[in-house]
Design a protein around this motif. Structure first.
Motif, mmCIF file in Angstrom:
data_model
loop_
_atom_site.group_PDB
_atom_site.id
_atom_site.type_symbol
_atom_site.label_atom_id
_atom_site.label_comp_id
_atom_site.label_asym_id
_atom_site.label_seq_id
_atom_site.Cartn_x
_atom_site.Cartn_y
_atom_site.Cartn_z
ATOM 1 N N MET B 90 0.853 -1.071 -0.244
ATOM 2 C CA MET B 90 -0.031 -0.056 -0.036
ATOM 3 C C MET B 90 0.993 1.376 0.052
ATOM 4 O O MET B 90 0.502 2.076 -0.749
ATOM 5 C CB MET B 90 -0.836 -0.036 1.355
ATOM 6 C CG MET B 90 -1.755 1.237 1.499
ATOM 7 S SD MET B 90 -2.730 1.312 -0.137
ATOM 8 C CE MET B 90 -4.268 0.893 0.353
ATOM 9 N N ASP B 91 2.040 1.232 0.891
ATOM 10 C CA ASP B 91 2.680 2.527 0.961
ATOM 11 C C ASP B 91 3.565 2.598 -0.358
ATOM 12 O O ASP B 91 3.367 3.785 -0.817
ATOM 13 C CB ASP B 91 4.050 2.273 1.858
ATOM 14 C CG ASP B 91 3.346 2.477 3.373
ATOM 15 O OD1 ASP B 91 2.266 2.963 3.494
ATOM 16 O OD2 ASP B 91 3.848 1.829 4.249
ATOM 17 N N GLU B 92 3.804 1.639 -0.861
ATOM 18 C CA GLU B 92 4.514 1.881 -2.406
ATOM 19 C C GLU B 92 3.501 2.336 -3.471
ATOM 20 O O GLU B 92 3.715 3.141 -4.266
ATOM 21 C CB GLU B 92 5.092 0.405 -2.723
ATOM 22 C CG GLU B 92 6.092 0.593 -4.068
ATOM 23 C CD GLU B 92 7.162 1.479 -3.515
ATOM 24 O OE1 GLU B 92 7.786 1.457 -2.610
ATOM 25 O OE2 GLU B 92 7.754 1.987 -4.601
ATOM 26 N N PHE B 93 2.311 1.944 -3.151
ATOM 27 C CA PHE B 93 1.245 2.384 -4.396
ATOM 28 C C PHE B 93 1.004 3.781 -4.115
ATOM 29 O O PHE B 93 0.721 4.416 -5.078
ATOM 30 C CB PHE B 93 0.158 1.585 -4.227
ATOM 31 C CG PHE B 93 -0.229 0.263 -5.163
ATOM 32 C CD1 PHE B 93 -0.257 0.652 -6.438
ATOM 33 C CD2 PHE B 93 -0.181 -0.877 -4.727
ATOM 34 C CE1 PHE B 93 -0.468 -0.238 -7.597
ATOM 35 C CE2 PHE B 93 -0.358 -1.964 -5.705
ATOM 36 C CZ PHE B 93 -0.234 -1.644 -7.056
ATOM 37 N N LYS B 94 0.856 4.208 -2.696
ATOM 38 C CA LYS B 94 0.729 5.432 -2.617
ATOM 39 C C LYS B 94 1.847 6.553 -3.005
ATOM 40 O O LYS B 94 1.437 7.464 -3.719
ATOM 41 C CB LYS B 94 0.596 5.613 -0.986
ATOM 42 C CG LYS B 94 -0.776 5.214 -0.383
ATOM 43 C CD LYS B 94 -0.972 5.983 1.233
ATOM 44 C CE LYS B 94 -0.639 4.877 2.085
ATOM 45 N NZ LYS B 94 -0.961 5.314 3.308
#
Lengths: 649, 154
Positions: B90-94
């Motif tokens: 999720m962090d990377e997508f953000k």
């Protein structure tokens, strides 16, 4: 897929099988049933496991590849889709039954392997790496050197009552279910039993609600039966919103007729003519199969008006949930069906007296209702003999987390948690140490290893401060951080709290805030911030107890249990986070400490350049060092180092 | 009269409040979101105040009130996926898309969503793009996935 059946076929099933109380069939019927059970087959049958988990793993591609293989070579073979057998780690599963031979299951058959795989099996060559197990059947010659399904440890320690046909039969065809004595219990009920007698049968069986609370199903039914009303309702609660649980979905996908039969019997028991199945809109496959099953049951006269000339009417409607965790609570569920916001209301009056549209309503879980046909079919005494003193029958769990074999399991009540981990789950992955079991989803609680001898039983679990829950079972190993786990669940509940009661709405928010504070690296050590942190932790327990004692519905009452149970059994982890600012498992990112291995570091300066807070010192071509006080634990140095010189401790 | 909205309303003649949710779900399925117009029309159809209809609709996570993006990326944050690193994904997508969960990119191509559980816990972590699941997803796959989607739109 064949949706409509030829009329003769249907007539035989209705007149000879369903309408035949003493079960003495003529040869013609016996042959048909035997063929439908696939005891005698004249052409190869290929079964592809198409439950949601299989589809996600690629079963649709496998299914299409098999279909193409058959039609391209014009092989006379039958291709069927079946539900999930529960062995998720092995998906996509393909099973092949050659005439006269045992049905054999193969694991992980991907679309591109199908050609080669089918070439082999049609030439009687077994791919022994892929073969998992074969089915036991007295009419079939077994394959040599392949274990039977009931010999696999994953299955050997289970007792399958609800799931006995999941993965075995084609869920999209009613005749498969009827051939395995399906709907017999329902017909027996409407022919021979009064509603009163039916309630006492279920009471005698001591079936308890499987949604988590364990309320006796028969008692609930009788209460609704006794309440006089012109209309009554049955609601099947299939709104399985607990993350990590998929028991209900697997039943609906694997054997939807079983659920419909259960609902029909429950409706007869309280004299209801309308039933709702309330399920998640995300469960598209389950929805499709349920709709299909209801349609088929109507065609067979098993639903609708004057069912089998008994004068009993029943219609089943499917309602899609729009996604709210609190709607699993029965009063919230009822207000959703009425078209209101899904907020719980105070009990009493219980729904069995005043429920949907103000009429007596029983709300039962999928698993509870799926147990009912078996109880009626085999008698309450049979059910009574299974399980423990107070908890009868079996319980479904979706076993996930760090065990070797994850999947859907059904165990007899009284099986110890240790046995589930070791025997069915096959132990912990990568030989790690087990830390805890988490039961019952976000509002469930954690059980430490010293209590793993606790049997699966409502009362025994209560003794270790745990509720059975709906059946989510997550196994945690040494790499899991209990504080992070509690934080994760509180984050979920804080978002899902409906907002009606202040303790739940505000309290869960505060608990999450406190937990965030514990797992965050403090910006500076002195003053206000530190004080706030300690104060928060001291209040955590009190806050949790207030939420538990003052909330209205089941969600609020159980909301703080992840925190309470982890604080009880894993207090040392909380203390470690608070006092030492360390997360031993390394899960809480901001509490990690980074070090540089002086032997591996080449002094390339990359980490020092990338560090956002200049916490890394050292000159070119000399080993670098990290100043722990400055480090904010972002982990960038770990990502950028090409020589694996940075490590976490 | 060939408005999809009217067509759906016609399927529910003489209906009562208990059909509100199915009605909203049908509209949501066909339009992809609930417009202001649809809320008002539904409330007229059911003789309910539009505030009540809006109140019910906003209670549930399923309904959106703005047009949908081309690609809806849903990241499972269920227990099992969480344990296998969905937070990192999720962090990377953000970072890559520069939006937070529940938001749509300015160009309307991507929408990021966090979902409680997709029900395939044995195959975690799971990322779903427009209903198609990617199992055992890893952070390394993100760049390729985003590129592939962008090409698809162009």
């Amino acid at each position: 897929m064949e949706k409509t059946l030829s009329d003769t076929y249907k007539d035989i099933l209705i007149n000879e099988v369903l309408n035949n109380p003493d079960k003495k069939f003529n040869d013609n019927t016996n042959n048909l049933l035997s063929a439908l059970r696939r005891d005698t087959i004249d052409r190869p049958v290929i079964f592809v496991g198409k439950g949601s988990c299989g589809v996600i793993a690629g079963a649709n591609g496998t299914y299409d590849a098999v279909k193409e293989y058959i039609s391209a070579r014009s092989i006379n073979a039958e291709l069927l889709e079946v539900g999930c057998g529960g062995f998720c780690a092995a998906e996509p599963v393909v099973e092949v039954q050659l005439p006269g031979r045992s049905r054999i299951a193969f694991q992980q058959v991907m679309a591109d392997q199908v050609d080669h795989f089918l070439d082999q099996i049609f030439n009687n060559i077994l791919d022994r790496e892929k073969a998992v197990a074969q089915y036991r059947n007295q009419y079939h010659e077994p394959w040599e050197g392949i274990p039977f399904l009931d010999e696999l440890p994953f299955f050997a320690h289970q007792k399958r009552i609800v799931l006995d046909q999941c993965g075995l039969i084609n869920p999209e065809r009613i005749e498969d279910y009827i051939a395995r004595e399906g709907y017999q219990a329902f017909i027996k009920t409407i022919r021979n039993y009064t509603a009163e007698y039916l309630c006492s049968l279920v009471e005698e069986s001591q079936l308890r609600g499987r949604g988590g609370g364990g309320f006796p199903a028969g008692k609930k039914w009788r209460s609704a039966l006794k309440t006089a009303s012109d209309k009554k309702y049955v609601i099947c609660n299939a709104d399985e919103s607990d993350p990590g649980a998929f028991m209900d979905r697997s039943i609906m996908e694997g054997n939807p007729h079983r659920l419909i039969e259960g609902i029909a019997i429950a409706a007869y028991a309280i004299d209801a003519s309308k039933a709702y199945i309330y399920t998640k809109a995300e469960y598209s496959l389950a929805l499709y199969r349920l709709e299909n099953a209801i349609q088929q049951a109507k065609e067979f006269g098993l639903l609708g008006e004057d069912i089998f000339e008994s004068g009993f009417n029943l219609n089943i409607e499917i309602r899609k949930s729009a996604g709210a965790f609190v709607c699993g609570e029965e009063t919230a569920l009822i207000s959703t069906i009425e078209g209101r916001r899904g907020m719980p209301s105070p009990k009493p009056p219980y729904p069995s007296e005043k429920g949907l549209f103000g009429k007596p309503t029983i709300v039962n879980n999928v698993e509870t209702l799926a147990n009912v046909p078996a109880i009626i079919h085999n008698g309450p005494q049979w059910f009574n003999r299974i399980g423990t003193e107070t908890s009868k029958g079996t319980k479904l769990f979706s076993l996930t987390g760090k065990v070797k074999h994850t999947g859907l399991i059904e165990v007899e009540m009284g099986t110890s948690l240790q046995d589930i981990i070791d025997k069915i789950g096959g132990g912990i992955r990568n030989d790690k140490e087990v830390k805890a079991i988490h039961l019952g989803g976000p509002t469930g609680s954690t059980i430490p290893p010293q209590h793993f001898d606790t049997p699966v039983c409502f009362e025994a679990l209560k003794k270790v401060n745990t509720l059975m829950g709906s059946g989510g079972m997550v196994i945690l190993d040494e790499d899991s951080c209990m504080v992070d786990m509690a934080k994760f669940f509180m984050d979920f509940i804080r978002k899902e709290s409906c907002g009606k009661c202040i303790p739940c709405r505000e309290g869960t928010l505060r608990i999450h805030e406190i937990l965030e504070n514990i797992t965050r690296r403090p910006e500076h050590e002195s003053g206000h911030q530190t004080l706030e942190r300690f104060k928060g932790v001291m209040q955590l327990e009190g806050l949790a107890e207030v939420i538990r004692d003052t909330s209205l519905c089941g969600l609020g009452k159980t909301a703080p249990s992840p925190v309470l149970s982890t604080m009880k059994w894993f207090r040392h982890e909380y203390e470690e986070h608070i006092f030492d600012r360390k997360c031993k498992a390394g899960v809480c990112k901001q509490l990690r400490s980074f070090y540089i291995d002086v032997d591996k570091c080449t002094g390339c300066m990359i980490c020092a350049k990338k560090c956002p807070v200049n916490a890394i010192i050292g000159s070119e071509k000399k080993p670098h060092f990290i100043i722990d006080e400055k480090c904010i634990g972002c982990g960038i140095c770990l990502d950028v180092c090409k020589f694996n010189a940075v490590y976490v401790k | 009269m060939d408005n999809p909205l009217d067509r759906i309303l016609k399927q529910y003649p003489n209906t009562r409040r208990d059909n509100l949710l199915p009605l909203l779900q049908d509209i949501h399925d066909s339009l992809g979101y609930l417009s202001e117009e649809s809320i008002i029309k539904v409330s007229q159809h059911l003789s309910l105040p539009s505030s009540k209809v809006y109140g019910v609709a906003t209670f549930f996570d399923q309904f959106h009130f703005e047009p949908q993006a081309h690609f809806v990326i849903r990241i499972c944050s269920g227990t099992s996926c969480h344990l296998s690193g969905s937070a990192e994904i999720m962090d990377e997508f953000k970072k890559t898309l520069n939006i937070r969960p529940g938001q749509t990119t300015r160009d309307g191509v991507f929408r990021l969503e966090e979902v409680p559980c997709l029900g395939a816990c044995g195959l975690s972590p799971i990322v779903e793009v427009n209903g198609e699941s990617h199992t055992g997803f890893s952070v390394q796959q993100i760049a390729d996935l985003v590129e592939a989607c962008k090409e698809n739109v162009a």
